[in-house]
Design a protein around this motif. Sequence first.
Motif, mmCIF file in Angstrom:
data_model
loop_
_atom_site.group_PDB
_atom_site.id
_atom_site.type_symbol
_atom_site.label_atom_id
_atom_site.label_comp_id
_atom_site.label_asym_id
_atom_site.label_seq_id
_atom_site.Cartn_x
_atom_site.Cartn_y
_atom_site.Cartn_z
ATOM 1 N N TRP A 21 0.805 -1.217 0.000
ATOM 2 C CA TRP A 21 0.000 0.000 0.000
ATOM 3 C C TRP A 21 0.843 1.275 0.000
ATOM 4 N N SER A 22 1.872 1.333 0.840
ATOM 5 C CA SER A 22 2.687 2.553 0.875
ATOM 6 C C SER A 22 3.494 2.717 -0.406
ATOM 7 N N TRP B 293 1.359 4.130 -3.090
ATOM 8 C CA TRP B 293 0.984 5.505 -2.776
ATOM 9 C C TRP B 293 2.120 6.485 -3.033
ATOM 10 N N GLN B 294 3.362 6.035 -2.846
ATOM 11 C CA GLN B 294 4.537 6.912 -2.910
ATOM 12 C C GLN B 294 4.723 7.636 -4.244
ATOM 13 N N LEU C 104 2.698 8.912 -6.309
ATOM 14 C CA LEU C 104 1.726 9.967 -6.613
ATOM 15 C C LEU C 104 2.246 11.315 -6.119
ATOM 16 N N ARG D 253 -1.319 13.557 -2.513
ATOM 17 C CA ARG D 253 -1.354 12.627 -1.387
ATOM 18 C C ARG D 253 -1.819 13.322 -0.118
ATOM 19 N N ALA E 129 -5.383 12.408 1.532
ATOM 20 C CA ALA E 129 -5.355 11.822 2.871
ATOM 21 C C ALA E 129 -6.152 12.671 3.852
#
Length: 293
Positions: A97-98, A101-102, A104, A109, A113
């Motif tokens: 998941w991380s 996400w990184q 983007l 982000r 979030a």
Amino acid sequence: MPIMTSLSSWNLEPPLLLCLVSAFLYWRGGRRQASARRAGLERRGRAWLFYSGLATVVIALDSPLDSLSSQLFAAHMAQHVLLLTVAPPLIVLSAPWSRLWQPLPLDFRRSAARAVVRGPGWRPLRAVARAVAHPLSAWVLFNGNLALWHVPALYNATLRNLAVHDLEHALFFLTGLLFWAQVFDSSPFHVRLDWLRRVAYVTGGLLVGWVLAIVLAFAPSPLYYVYASLAHRPGGLSALGDQQIAAGVMWVPGSIAFTIAFVVFFYRWLGPEPTGRTAARPARLGIAGSTDP
């Protein structure tokens, strides 16, 4: 069997595109993280799990197996086993998941979030997510979804309507992720069940699959009209013989992931609780113990 070797039987459809995009984001996220510290064996292992999970999805939905599934119920059942018990646990264990996400943009982000975690407009979705992520809810959704789609009327609908068919496969994969996330830590998400409850959890899931397999294996006649009405099948199989093989696919290959999880969790329950530095090792492997809230 020509359908299994012809390049034209490989499908260039949305699942393949989504897997390629996911693989690219994961690779980019890994490069950013690796710039700070050298990738170790654990990181390479997680990457192998993630890419294997994506490859499993492609094999299930875009390979010749998908073309064969319109002619053989057993091939269709093999797709379901891959989407329920192979791809989801591999991806959950990889904890991607991380890394996804990184890559983007940072501004996106932060704003995304902030909106998801604190935005008032997202409050109903947060409530639904909390309810769905509860172990009991996840178990019911996973097994209820499996049973529901094998009701003859719905199963026949998946074979006649492509959109319904795609919905079935998407729900199998998503509920699979939800189910296996209840028994394997997938950072930043953590399991709420102790070892013994994990044993019971996967055993319950295993038994539901067995019941379905028994119903299919001992049915006196074919349950699904679309397959029963086919004039010819690969290998000269009868409709009832094809259904019995499908039952075997659900019963044996479909039990492998549950059995492995059962053995690991039962062994961990019997063993002493890890303390100190030794407690960190299972956590990094995605099978850390945890306590109920």
